[in-house]
Write an enzyme that holds these catalytic residues in place. Sequence first.
Site, mmCIF file in Angstrom:
data_model
loop_
_atom_site.group_PDB
_atom_site.id
_atom_site.type_symbol
_atom_site.label_atom_id
_atom_site.label_comp_id
_atom_site.label_asym_id
_atom_site.label_seq_id
_atom_site.Cartn_x
_atom_site.Cartn_y
_atom_site.Cartn_z
ATOM 1 N N LYS A 71 0.847 -1.199 0.000
ATOM 2 C CA LYS A 71 0.000 0.000 0.000
ATOM 3 C C LYS A 71 0.885 1.253 0.000
ATOM 4 O O LYS A 71 1.964 1.242 0.603
ATOM 5 C CB LYS A 71 -0.903 -0.054 1.244
ATOM 6 N N SER A 147 -9.760 1.841 3.054
ATOM 7 C CA SER A 147 -8.917 2.608 2.160
ATOM 8 C C SER A 147 -7.896 1.752 1.391
ATOM 9 O O SER A 147 -7.302 2.233 0.432
ATOM 10 C CB SER A 147 -8.151 3.658 2.964
ATOM 11 N N SER A 171 -9.955 -0.601 7.183
ATOM 12 C CA SER A 171 -9.406 -0.442 5.829
ATOM 13 C C SER A 171 -8.729 -1.654 5.222
ATOM 14 O O SER A 171 -8.386 -1.624 4.044
ATOM 15 C CB SER A 171 -8.419 0.715 5.811
HETATM 16 N N1 GLN Z 1 -13.055 4.135 6.577
HETATM 17 C C1 GLN Z 1 -12.487 4.523 7.838
HETATM 18 C C2 GLN Z 1 -12.075 5.969 7.770
HETATM 19 O O1 GLN Z 1 -12.328 6.575 6.765
HETATM 20 C C3 GLN Z 1 -11.322 3.637 8.169
HETATM 21 C C4 GLN Z 1 -10.131 3.969 7.387
HETATM 22 C C5 GLN Z 1 -8.965 3.107 7.730
HETATM 23 O O2 GLN Z 1 -9.091 2.057 8.357
HETATM 24 N N2 GLN Z 1 -7.820 3.581 7.353
HETATM 25 O O3 GLN Z 1 -11.527 6.504 8.700
#
Ligand code: GLN
Length: 478
Positions: A71, A147, A171
Amino acid sequence: MNLNTSTLTAHELIEKLDGREITLEEVLSGLRERINKIDPQVKAYVRRNEPQAAVNPAAAGPLKGIPVTVKDNICTEGLNTECCSHILEGFRPPYDATVIRKLKSAGATILGLKANMDEFAFGSSTENSYFGPTHNPWRLDCVPGGSSGGSAAAVAADEAVFALGSDTGGSIRQPAAFCGVVGMKPTYGRVSRYGLIAFASSLDQIGPITKDVEDCSLLLGVISGHDPLDSTSVDAPVPDYGKSLDRDIKGLKIAIPKEYFVEGMEAQVKEALEEAVSELKKLGATVKEISLPHTKYAVPVYYIVATAEASSNLARFDGVQYGLRIKSENLIEMYKKTRGEGFGQEAKRRVILGTFALSHGYYEAYYLNALKVRTLIKRDFDGAFKEFDCIVTPTSPSAAFKIGEKVEDPLKMYLSDIYTISANLAGIPAISVPCGFTGDNLPVGLQILARPFDEGTLLKAAFAYEQATVWHKMKPKV
Ligand code: GLN
Protein backbone atom coordinates in the site's frame (compact mmCIF):
# COMPACT_ATOMS: atom_id res chain seq x y z
CA MET A 1 5.72 -24.09 -18.75
CA ASN A 2 2.14 -23.27 -19.56
CA LEU A 3 0.76 -22.76 -16.10
CA ASN A 4 -1.03 -19.49 -15.38
CA THR A 5 1.02 -18.56 -12.33
CA SER A 6 -0.86 -15.35 -11.56
CA THR A 7 -3.89 -17.26 -10.24
CA LEU A 8 -1.82 -19.15 -7.66
CA THR A 9 -1.51 -18.34 -3.97
CA ALA A 10 1.86 -17.68 -2.34
CA HIS A 11 1.92 -21.11 -0.66
CA GLU A 12 1.14 -22.80 -3.97
CA LEU A 13 3.91 -20.82 -5.70
CA ILE A 14 6.40 -21.75 -2.98
CA GLU A 15 5.53 -25.42 -3.41
CA LYS A 16 5.98 -25.23 -7.17
CA LEU A 17 9.20 -23.27 -6.90
CA ASP A 18 10.49 -25.83 -4.40
CA GLY A 19 9.53 -28.67 -6.73
CA ARG A 20 11.18 -26.82 -9.65
CA GLU A 21 7.89 -26.93 -11.57
CA ILE A 22 8.17 -23.19 -12.24
CA THR A 23 10.86 -20.53 -12.04
CA LEU A 24 10.80 -17.18 -10.27
CA GLU A 25 11.21 -15.43 -13.64
CA GLU A 26 7.99 -17.09 -14.82
CA VAL A 27 6.19 -15.89 -11.71
CA LEU A 28 7.41 -12.32 -12.14
CA SER A 29 6.75 -12.13 -15.87
CA GLY A 30 3.32 -13.77 -15.43
CA LEU A 31 2.40 -11.12 -12.91
CA ARG A 32 3.73 -8.30 -15.08
CA GLU A 33 1.65 -9.55 -18.01
CA ARG A 34 -1.45 -9.79 -15.87
CA ILE A 35 -0.97 -6.25 -14.53
CA ASN A 36 -0.45 -4.86 -18.02
CA LYS A 37 -3.60 -6.58 -19.23
CA ILE A 38 -5.97 -5.90 -16.34
CA ASP A 39 -4.81 -2.78 -14.56
CA PRO A 40 -5.90 -0.27 -17.20
CA GLN A 41 -9.46 -1.25 -16.13
CA VAL A 42 -9.03 -2.01 -12.44
CA LYS A 43 -6.47 0.71 -11.62
CA ALA A 44 -5.29 -1.03 -8.47
CA TYR A 45 -1.79 0.39 -8.83
CA VAL A 46 -0.44 3.91 -8.95
CA ARG A 47 2.20 4.12 -11.65
CA ARG A 48 4.87 6.17 -9.92
CA ASN A 49 7.71 3.66 -9.99
CA GLU A 50 9.10 1.07 -12.37
CA PRO A 51 6.69 -1.90 -12.46
CA GLN A 52 9.26 -4.37 -11.24
CA ALA A 53 11.67 -3.79 -8.41
CA ALA A 54 14.91 -5.71 -8.62
CA VAL A 55 14.54 -9.32 -7.58
CA ASN A 56 15.55 -9.75 -3.99
CA PRO A 57 19.06 -11.14 -3.68
CA ALA A 58 17.83 -13.01 -0.60
CA ALA A 59 15.31 -14.82 -2.85
CA ALA A 60 16.43 -18.07 -1.29
CA GLY A 61 14.54 -17.20 1.95
CA PRO A 62 11.21 -18.89 2.76
CA LEU A 63 9.30 -16.55 0.45
CA LYS A 64 11.53 -17.56 -2.49
CA GLY A 65 11.48 -14.18 -4.25
CA ILE A 66 7.68 -14.02 -4.52
CA PRO A 67 6.48 -10.44 -5.13
CA VAL A 68 4.43 -8.63 -2.50
CA THR A 69 2.22 -5.63 -3.26
CA VAL A 70 2.51 -2.72 -0.84
CA LYS A 71 0.00 0.00 0.00
CA ASP A 72 1.22 3.51 -0.83
CA ASN A 73 1.42 4.56 2.85
CA ILE A 74 4.12 2.02 3.82
CA CYS A 75 7.67 3.31 3.36
CA THR A 76 9.74 1.53 0.74
CA GLU A 77 13.31 2.73 0.39
CA GLY A 78 13.88 4.63 -2.84
CA LEU A 79 10.35 4.00 -4.15
CA ASN A 80 7.72 6.74 -4.19
CA THR A 81 5.52 6.49 -1.10
CA GLU A 82 2.91 9.22 -1.36
CA CYS A 83 -0.19 8.06 0.54
CA CYS A 84 -1.94 8.84 -2.75
CA SER A 85 -1.80 12.50 -1.76
CA HIS A 86 -0.65 15.49 -3.78
CA ILE A 87 1.17 16.83 -0.71
CA LEU A 88 3.59 13.89 -0.67
CA GLU A 89 4.24 14.05 -4.39
CA GLY A 90 7.73 12.85 -5.18
CA PHE A 91 8.48 11.59 -1.64
CA ARG A 92 10.95 8.71 -1.71
CA PRO A 93 11.70 7.43 1.77
CA PRO A 94 15.38 6.91 2.60
CA TYR A 95 14.48 3.78 4.60
CA ASP A 96 12.22 0.73 4.64
CA ALA A 97 9.33 0.24 7.07
CA THR A 98 10.05 -2.63 9.47
CA VAL A 99 7.49 -4.85 7.70
CA ILE A 100 9.33 -4.29 4.39
CA ARG A 101 12.68 -5.04 5.99
CA LYS A 102 11.25 -8.27 7.41
CA LEU A 103 9.72 -9.26 4.08
CA LYS A 104 12.98 -8.65 2.28
CA SER A 105 14.91 -10.77 4.72
CA ALA A 106 12.34 -13.54 4.31
CA GLY A 107 13.09 -13.46 0.59
CA ALA A 108 10.16 -11.46 -0.81
CA THR A 109 10.48 -9.17 -3.81
CA ILE A 110 8.92 -5.77 -3.19
CA LEU A 111 6.85 -4.82 -6.22
CA GLY A 112 7.85 -1.40 -7.57
CA LEU A 113 4.26 -0.34 -8.18
CA LYS A 114 2.41 0.73 -5.04
CA ALA A 115 -1.24 -0.03 -4.35
CA ASN A 116 -3.84 2.72 -4.64
CA MET A 117 -5.61 3.95 -1.50
CA ASP A 118 -7.76 6.75 -0.14
CA GLU A 119 -5.54 9.77 0.54
CA PHE A 120 -3.80 9.14 3.90
CA ALA A 121 -6.15 6.14 4.35
CA PHE A 122 -9.13 8.47 4.88
CA GLY A 123 -12.05 6.65 3.35
CA SER A 124 -14.01 3.49 2.65
CA SER A 125 -13.99 3.39 -1.13
CA THR A 126 -10.56 4.42 -2.55
CA GLU A 127 -12.35 7.32 -4.23
CA ASN A 128 -10.34 9.82 -2.17
CA SER A 129 -7.09 8.97 -3.97
CA TYR A 130 -5.28 11.84 -5.67
CA PHE A 131 -4.72 9.43 -8.56
CA GLY A 132 -8.41 8.57 -9.07
CA PRO A 133 -10.45 5.57 -7.91
CA THR A 134 -9.71 1.85 -8.15
CA HIS A 135 -12.49 -0.26 -9.68
CA ASN A 136 -13.90 -3.41 -8.11
CA PRO A 137 -12.84 -6.38 -10.29
CA TRP A 138 -16.21 -8.06 -9.70
CA ARG A 139 -18.06 -5.08 -11.14
CA LEU A 140 -16.05 -2.27 -12.60
CA ASP A 141 -18.70 0.35 -11.85
CA CYS A 142 -18.42 -0.41 -8.12
CA VAL A 143 -15.85 0.65 -5.51
CA PRO A 144 -13.35 -1.91 -4.18
CA GLY A 145 -13.88 -0.60 -0.64
CA GLY A 146 -11.20 1.32 1.20
CA SER A 147 -8.92 2.61 2.16
CA SER A 148 -6.73 -0.37 1.06
CA GLY A 149 -8.85 -0.76 -2.09
CA GLY A 150 -5.85 -1.03 -4.41
CA SER A 151 -4.34 -3.90 -2.41
CA ALA A 152 -7.64 -5.81 -2.21
CA ALA A 153 -8.57 -5.30 -5.88
CA ALA A 154 -5.07 -6.33 -7.00
CA VAL A 155 -5.26 -9.59 -5.02
CA ALA A 156 -8.82 -10.33 -6.23
CA ALA A 157 -7.94 -9.67 -9.89
CA ASP A 158 -4.77 -11.82 -9.68
CA GLU A 159 -2.68 -8.70 -10.23
CA ALA A 160 -0.93 -9.43 -6.93
CA VAL A 161 0.12 -12.63 -5.21
CA PHE A 162 -0.53 -11.12 -1.82
CA ALA A 163 -0.50 -7.63 -0.38
CA LEU A 164 -0.07 -5.40 2.64
CA GLY A 165 -2.79 -3.00 3.71
CA SER A 166 -3.29 -0.83 6.76
CA ASP A 167 -6.35 -0.80 8.98
CA THR A 168 -7.34 2.10 11.24
CA GLY A 169 -11.09 1.50 11.26
CA GLY A 170 -11.60 -1.32 8.79
CA SER A 171 -9.41 -0.44 5.83
CA ILE A 172 -8.10 -3.98 5.39
CA ARG A 173 -11.23 -5.96 6.23
CA GLN A 174 -13.88 -3.91 4.41
CA PRO A 175 -12.07 -3.87 1.02
CA ALA A 176 -11.20 -7.56 1.48
CA ALA A 177 -14.94 -8.23 1.93
CA PHE A 178 -15.92 -6.05 -1.06
CA CYS A 179 -13.37 -7.82 -3.31
CA GLY A 180 -13.92 -11.40 -2.08
CA VAL A 181 -10.48 -11.96 -0.53
CA VAL A 182 -9.05 -12.52 2.97
CA GLY A 183 -7.92 -9.55 5.08
CA MET A 184 -6.65 -9.39 8.66
CA LYS A 185 -6.11 -6.59 11.12
CA PRO A 186 -3.70 -7.96 13.71
CA THR A 187 -3.81 -7.06 17.42
CA TYR A 188 -2.55 -3.52 18.11
CA GLY A 189 1.15 -4.00 18.84
CA ARG A 190 1.56 -7.32 17.02
CA VAL A 191 3.05 -5.73 13.89
CA SER A 192 5.46 -2.80 13.92
CA ARG A 193 4.10 0.52 12.67
CA TYR A 194 7.60 1.87 12.04
CA GLY A 195 7.55 3.28 8.52
CA LEU A 196 3.75 3.26 8.22
CA ILE A 197 2.83 6.89 7.52
CA ALA A 198 0.56 7.56 10.49
CA PHE A 199 -3.16 8.24 10.23
CA ALA A 200 -4.30 7.62 13.84
CA SER A 201 -1.41 6.20 15.83
CA SER A 202 -3.48 4.50 18.54
CA LEU A 203 -5.57 2.62 15.95
CA ASP A 204 -3.34 1.90 12.92
CA GLN A 205 -2.10 -1.62 12.18
CA ILE A 206 -0.51 -3.10 9.05
CA GLY A 207 -1.89 -6.47 7.97
CA PRO A 208 -2.17 -9.03 5.15
CA ILE A 209 -4.63 -9.12 2.24
CA THR A 210 -4.47 -12.53 0.56
CA LYS A 211 -6.23 -15.08 -1.65
CA ASP A 212 -6.71 -17.55 1.19
CA VAL A 213 -6.26 -18.06 4.92
CA GLU A 214 -3.05 -20.05 4.56
CA ASP A 215 -1.37 -17.11 2.79
CA CYS A 216 -2.68 -14.83 5.51
CA SER A 217 -0.99 -16.93 8.19
CA LEU A 218 2.22 -17.02 6.14
CA LEU A 219 2.39 -13.26 5.66
CA LEU A 220 1.34 -12.50 9.24
CA GLY A 221 4.11 -14.75 10.55
CA VAL A 222 6.72 -12.84 8.53
CA ILE A 223 5.65 -9.30 9.50
CA SER A 224 4.81 -9.89 13.20
CA GLY A 225 7.05 -9.40 16.19
CA HIS A 226 8.60 -6.88 18.54
CA ASP A 227 10.39 -3.87 17.07
CA PRO A 228 12.47 -1.53 19.23
CA LEU A 229 11.76 1.21 16.64
CA ASP A 230 8.04 1.19 17.52
CA SER A 231 7.38 1.77 21.22
CA THR A 232 3.84 0.41 20.87
CA SER A 233 4.97 -2.90 19.44
CA VAL A 234 4.65 -5.67 22.00
CA ASP A 235 7.43 -7.97 23.07
CA ALA A 236 5.49 -11.23 22.92
CA PRO A 237 6.53 -14.43 21.16
CA VAL A 238 5.15 -14.94 17.65
CA PRO A 239 3.58 -18.40 17.37
CA ASP A 240 3.98 -20.55 14.28
CA TYR A 241 0.68 -19.55 12.67
CA GLY A 242 0.86 -22.38 10.15
CA LYS A 243 0.17 -24.77 13.06
CA SER A 244 -3.21 -23.09 13.67
CA LEU A 245 -4.54 -24.34 10.36
CA ASP A 246 -5.85 -27.69 11.55
CA ARG A 247 -9.54 -27.37 10.54
CA ASP A 248 -10.72 -28.72 13.88
CA ILE A 249 -13.02 -26.24 15.60
CA LYS A 250 -15.07 -28.70 17.64
CA GLY A 251 -16.11 -27.01 20.86
CA LEU A 252 -15.06 -23.52 19.73
CA LYS A 253 -17.30 -21.03 21.53
CA ILE A 254 -18.62 -18.37 19.18
CA ALA A 255 -20.75 -15.34 20.04
CA ILE A 256 -22.96 -13.21 17.80
CA PRO A 257 -23.60 -9.68 19.07
CA LYS A 258 -27.23 -8.71 18.65
CA GLU A 259 -26.33 -5.00 18.23
CA TYR A 260 -24.76 -5.77 14.86
CA PHE A 261 -28.09 -6.48 13.23
CA VAL A 262 -28.62 -2.82 12.49
CA GLU A 263 -31.04 -1.02 10.27
CA GLY A 264 -29.46 -0.69 6.86
CA MET A 265 -27.95 -4.18 6.86
CA GLU A 266 -28.68 -5.63 3.42
CA ALA A 267 -30.92 -8.71 3.45
CA GLN A 268 -28.42 -10.72 1.42
CA VAL A 269 -25.64 -9.87 3.84
CA LYS A 270 -27.81 -11.12 6.69
CA GLU A 271 -28.59 -14.34 4.82
CA ALA A 272 -24.92 -14.95 4.06
CA LEU A 273 -24.08 -14.46 7.74
CA GLU A 274 -26.81 -16.86 8.85
CA GLU A 275 -25.56 -19.50 6.44
CA ALA A 276 -22.00 -19.01 7.63
CA VAL A 277 -23.14 -19.46 11.22
CA SER A 278 -24.88 -22.73 10.42
CA GLU A 279 -21.73 -23.90 8.65
CA LEU A 280 -19.66 -23.08 11.75
CA LYS A 281 -22.15 -25.04 13.86
CA LYS A 282 -21.89 -28.00 11.50
CA LEU A 283 -18.14 -27.88 12.01
CA GLY A 284 -18.67 -28.33 15.74
CA ALA A 285 -18.66 -24.78 17.10
CA THR A 286 -21.27 -23.64 19.59
CA VAL A 287 -22.95 -20.33 18.80
CA LYS A 288 -24.79 -18.04 21.22
CA GLU A 289 -26.18 -14.53 20.99
CA ILE A 290 -24.61 -11.89 23.24
CA SER A 291 -24.86 -8.16 23.83
CA LEU A 292 -22.08 -5.62 23.31
CA PRO A 293 -24.08 -2.68 24.62
CA HIS A 294 -21.69 0.15 23.71
CA THR A 295 -21.53 -0.80 20.02
CA LYS A 296 -23.79 2.10 19.04
CA TYR A 297 -21.17 4.62 20.16
CA ALA A 298 -18.34 3.12 18.10
CA VAL A 299 -18.79 5.27 14.98
CA PRO A 300 -18.93 8.65 16.78
CA VAL A 301 -16.11 7.70 19.16
CA TYR A 302 -13.97 6.58 16.25
CA TYR A 303 -14.51 9.75 14.25
CA ILE A 304 -13.48 11.89 17.22
CA VAL A 305 -10.39 9.86 18.18
CA ALA A 306 -9.27 9.16 14.60
CA THR A 307 -9.67 12.74 13.35
CA ALA A 308 -8.01 14.16 16.48
CA GLU A 309 -4.96 11.97 15.97
CA ALA A 310 -4.97 12.55 12.21
CA SER A 311 -5.02 16.34 12.61
CA SER A 312 -1.94 16.13 14.76
CA ASN A 313 -0.14 13.56 12.55
CA LEU A 314 -0.77 15.64 9.44
CA ALA A 315 0.79 18.76 10.96
CA ARG A 316 4.19 17.57 9.74
CA PHE A 317 3.22 18.06 6.11
CA ASP A 318 3.96 21.74 5.76
CA GLY A 319 6.09 22.00 2.62
CA VAL A 320 9.35 22.06 4.56
CA GLN A 321 10.47 18.46 4.80
CA TYR A 322 8.48 16.27 2.43
CA GLY A 323 6.99 16.35 -1.04
CA LEU A 324 5.11 19.35 -2.36
CA ARG A 325 6.14 22.97 -1.70
CA ILE A 326 4.27 25.92 -3.17
CA LYS A 327 6.71 28.83 -3.18
CA SER A 328 5.42 32.03 -1.53
CA GLU A 329 6.69 35.35 -0.19
CA ASN A 330 6.89 34.21 3.42
CA LEU A 331 6.81 31.08 5.52
CA ILE A 332 3.20 31.32 6.75
CA GLU A 333 1.94 31.84 3.20
CA MET A 334 4.02 28.87 2.06
CA TYR A 335 2.42 26.65 4.75
CA LYS A 336 -1.05 27.81 3.81
CA LYS A 337 -0.65 27.40 0.08
CA THR A 338 1.12 24.05 0.32
CA ARG A 339 -1.50 22.59 2.65
CA GLY A 340 -4.35 24.27 0.77
CA GLU A 341 -3.30 22.77 -2.54
CA GLY A 342 -1.69 19.60 -1.25
CA PHE A 343 -4.54 18.08 0.76
CA GLY A 344 -7.76 16.78 -0.79
CA GLN A 345 -11.24 17.53 0.52
CA GLU A 346 -11.54 14.60 2.93
CA ALA A 347 -8.10 15.28 4.45
CA LYS A 348 -9.09 18.90 5.04
CA ARG A 349 -12.41 17.83 6.57
CA ARG A 350 -10.57 15.56 9.02
CA VAL A 351 -7.93 18.13 9.97
CA ILE A 352 -10.68 20.64 10.72
CA LEU A 353 -12.81 18.13 12.68
CA GLY A 354 -9.82 16.83 14.65
CA THR A 355 -8.45 20.28 15.44
CA PHE A 356 -11.89 21.28 16.69
CA ALA A 357 -12.20 18.17 18.91
CA LEU A 358 -8.82 18.94 20.48
CA SER A 359 -9.30 22.68 20.85
CA HIS A 360 -9.38 24.45 24.20
CA GLY A 361 -12.91 24.40 25.60
CA TYR A 362 -14.05 21.42 23.52
CA TYR A 363 -11.33 18.94 24.42
CA GLU A 364 -13.13 17.65 27.54
CA ALA A 365 -16.53 17.56 25.89
CA TYR A 366 -15.39 15.62 22.83
CA TYR A 367 -11.97 14.03 22.94
CA LEU A 368 -11.86 13.08 26.64
CA ASN A 369 -15.40 11.72 26.60
CA ALA A 370 -14.62 9.74 23.47
CA LEU A 371 -11.65 8.15 25.25
CA LYS A 372 -13.87 7.15 28.17
CA VAL A 373 -16.43 5.53 25.90
CA ARG A 374 -13.59 3.81 24.02
CA THR A 375 -12.71 2.10 27.31
CA LEU A 376 -16.33 0.97 27.73
CA ILE A 377 -16.29 -0.52 24.22
CA LYS A 378 -13.11 -2.40 25.07
CA ARG A 379 -14.70 -3.67 28.32
CA ASP A 380 -17.65 -5.07 26.37
CA PHE A 381 -15.17 -7.23 24.46
CA ASP A 382 -13.20 -8.19 27.59
CA GLY A 383 -16.44 -9.45 29.11
CA ALA A 384 -17.43 -11.42 26.03
CA PHE A 385 -14.01 -13.05 25.70
CA LYS A 386 -14.22 -14.38 29.26
CA GLU A 387 -16.79 -16.80 27.97
CA PHE A 388 -16.29 -16.99 24.19
CA ASP A 389 -13.32 -17.68 21.91
CA CYS A 390 -14.57 -15.71 18.92
CA ILE A 391 -17.21 -13.23 17.87
CA VAL A 392 -18.64 -13.36 14.37
CA THR A 393 -20.35 -10.54 12.47
CA PRO A 394 -20.69 -9.43 8.87
CA THR A 395 -17.69 -7.32 7.77
CA SER A 396 -19.84 -4.56 6.31
CA PRO A 397 -23.61 -3.95 6.28
CA SER A 398 -23.62 -3.92 2.48
CA ALA A 399 -21.69 -5.29 -0.48
CA ALA A 400 -19.67 -2.95 -2.72
CA PHE A 401 -21.56 0.17 -3.74
CA LYS A 402 -21.42 2.16 -6.98
CA ILE A 403 -18.55 4.55 -7.65
CA GLY A 404 -19.85 8.04 -6.87
CA GLU A 405 -22.83 6.80 -4.83
CA LYS A 406 -21.62 7.99 -1.42
CA VAL A 407 -18.95 10.62 -2.12
CA GLU A 408 -21.31 13.50 -1.51
CA ASP A 409 -22.53 12.06 1.78
CA PRO A 410 -19.62 11.52 4.20
CA LEU A 411 -21.91 10.32 7.00
CA LYS A 412 -23.30 7.51 4.85
CA MET A 413 -19.74 6.62 3.84
CA TYR A 414 -18.64 6.56 7.51
CA LEU A 415 -21.39 4.04 8.31
CA SER A 416 -19.90 1.40 6.02
CA ASP A 417 -17.32 0.79 8.76
CA ILE A 418 -19.88 0.29 11.49
CA TYR A 419 -18.84 -3.37 12.05
CA THR A 420 -15.09 -2.96 11.75
CA ILE A 421 -14.09 0.05 13.84
CA SER A 422 -14.80 -1.46 17.28
CA ALA A 423 -11.89 -3.88 16.82
CA ASN A 424 -9.51 -0.95 16.29
CA LEU A 425 -10.89 0.94 19.28
CA ALA A 426 -10.42 -2.18 21.46
CA GLY A 427 -7.09 -3.15 19.87
CA ILE A 428 -8.23 -6.72 19.18
CA PRO A 429 -7.48 -8.82 16.07
CA ALA A 430 -10.10 -9.44 13.38
CA ILE A 431 -10.24 -11.17 10.02
CA SER A 432 -12.59 -11.02 7.04
CA VAL A 433 -13.13 -14.12 4.90
CA PRO A 434 -15.39 -14.49 1.84
CA CYS A 435 -18.80 -15.94 2.80
CA GLY A 436 -21.07 -15.60 -0.22
CA PHE A 437 -22.39 -13.34 -2.93
CA THR A 438 -25.32 -11.01 -3.43
CA GLY A 439 -27.72 -11.42 -6.35
CA ASP A 440 -25.57 -8.87 -8.21
CA ASN A 441 -22.57 -11.19 -8.00
CA LEU A 442 -20.79 -9.04 -5.42
CA PRO A 443 -18.84 -10.75 -2.62
CA VAL A 444 -19.87 -10.67 1.05
CA GLY A 445 -17.42 -10.96 3.96
CA LEU A 446 -17.64 -12.75 7.30
CA GLN A 447 -15.77 -11.02 10.13
CA ILE A 448 -14.29 -13.01 13.02
CA LEU A 449 -12.87 -11.28 16.11
CA ALA A 450 -10.77 -12.78 18.91
CA ARG A 451 -8.87 -11.98 22.10
CA PRO A 452 -5.78 -9.78 21.93
CA PHE A 453 -2.79 -11.70 20.50
CA ASP A 454 -4.98 -14.68 19.68
CA GLU A 455 -4.58 -14.44 15.91
CA GLY A 456 -4.05 -18.21 16.02
CA THR A 457 -7.70 -18.82 16.94
CA LEU A 458 -8.86 -16.40 14.24
CA LEU A 459 -6.84 -18.23 11.62
CA LYS A 460 -8.06 -21.60 12.85
CA ALA A 461 -11.74 -20.63 12.70
CA ALA A 462 -11.30 -18.82 9.37
CA PHE A 463 -9.42 -21.76 7.86
CA ALA A 464 -11.96 -24.34 8.99
CA TYR A 465 -14.77 -22.24 7.52
CA GLU A 466 -12.89 -21.53 4.29
CA GLN A 467 -12.01 -25.16 3.69
CA ALA A 468 -15.64 -26.20 4.19
CA THR A 469 -16.92 -23.65 1.65
CA VAL A 470 -16.24 -22.69 -1.97
CA TRP A 471 -16.23 -18.88 -1.78
CA HIS A 472 -12.47 -18.33 -1.79
CA LYS A 473 -12.20 -20.26 -5.05
CA MET A 474 -14.44 -17.90 -7.01
CA LYS A 475 -12.73 -15.49 -9.39
CA PRO A 476 -14.02 -12.26 -10.93
CA LYS A 477 -14.36 -12.31 -14.72
CA VAL A 478 -12.14 -9.32 -15.54
N1 GLN B 1 -13.06 4.14 6.58
C1 GLN B 1 -12.49 4.52 7.84
C2 GLN B 1 -12.07 5.97 7.77
O1 GLN B 1 -12.33 6.57 6.77
C3 GLN B 1 -11.32 3.64 8.17
C4 GLN B 1 -10.13 3.97 7.39
C5 GLN B 1 -8.97 3.11 7.73
O2 GLN B 1 -9.09 2.06 8.36
N2 GLN B 1 -7.82 3.58 7.35
O3 GLN B 1 -11.53 6.50 8.70
